[in-house]
Write a protein that holds these residues in place. Sequence first.
Motif, PDB file in Angstrom:
ATOM      1  N   THR A  10       0.831  -1.208   0.000  1.00 47.09           N
ATOM      2  CA  THR A  10       0.000   0.000   0.000  1.00 47.09           C
ATOM      3  C   THR A  10       0.870   1.266   0.000  1.00 47.09           C
ATOM      4  O   THR A  10       0.477   2.277  -0.575  1.00 47.09           O
ATOM      5  CB  THR A  10      -0.990   0.008   1.178  1.00 47.09           C
ATOM      6  N   ARG A  13       1.827   1.804  -3.569  1.00 50.15           N
ATOM      7  CA  ARG A  13       0.675   2.401  -4.269  1.00 50.15           C
ATOM      8  C   ARG A  13       0.508   3.871  -3.880  1.00 50.15           C
ATOM      9  O   ARG A  13       0.375   4.734  -4.734  1.00 50.15           O
ATOM     10  CB  ARG A  13      -0.590   1.612  -3.918  1.00 50.15           C
ATOM     11  N   TRP A  18      -1.582   6.150  -6.737  1.00 49.97           N
ATOM     12  CA  TRP A  18      -2.319   5.279  -7.640  1.00 49.97           C
ATOM     13  C   TRP A  18      -3.640   4.787  -7.050  1.00 49.97           C
ATOM     14  O   TRP A  18      -4.454   4.215  -7.788  1.00 49.97           O
ATOM     15  CB  TRP A  18      -1.471   4.078  -8.038  1.00 49.97           C
ATOM     16  N   HIS A  22      -7.679   2.762  -8.363  1.00 52.12           N
ATOM     17  CA  HIS A  22      -7.959   1.406  -7.888  1.00 52.12           C
ATOM     18  C   HIS A  22      -9.393   1.243  -7.410  1.00 52.12           C
ATOM     19  O   HIS A  22      -9.652   0.874  -6.271  1.00 52.12           O
ATOM     20  CB  HIS A  22      -6.958   1.028  -6.792  1.00 52.12           C
ATOM     21  N   LEU A  67      -4.513  -5.942  -3.078  1.00 54.30           N
ATOM     22  CA  LEU A  67      -5.015  -4.571  -3.134  1.00 54.30           C
ATOM     23  C   LEU A  67      -6.542  -4.540  -3.107  1.00 54.30           C
ATOM     24  O   LEU A  67      -7.142  -3.668  -2.467  1.00 54.30           O
ATOM     25  CB  LEU A  67      -4.481  -3.853  -4.375  1.00 54.30           C
TER      26      LEU A  67
END
Length: 106
Positions: A10, A13, A18, A22, A67
């Motif tokens: 995480t 990300r 990002w 998602h 994720l």
Amino acid sequence: MNKDLLKRLTKFRDDRDWAQFHSGENLAKSICIEASELLEVFQWSDKEKSIDKIKEELADVLLYCALMADKYHLDIDEIMLDKLKKNEEKYPVEKVKGSSKKYNEY
């Protein structure tokens, strides 16, 4: 899932901003795309496969799965154990051992 691994994923990300991309739908699409890339490793050949390529593509699938689980606040170990329990009930050893039949075929 290992908490340190999830935290690192995480962070990766989030450092790239990002998470905005998602959505559940986008993560589901990414899982399918990466699963297709894993399948592509086996396409057109029965020859020995590159274990490195298998590891790389499988890792991509698993990372997107992690994720998605994180997005919906799901504990991966818990949901896998729950599903395994359901499968054990649906496919009792005495009925399915050595058979590839689906539960509605036996």
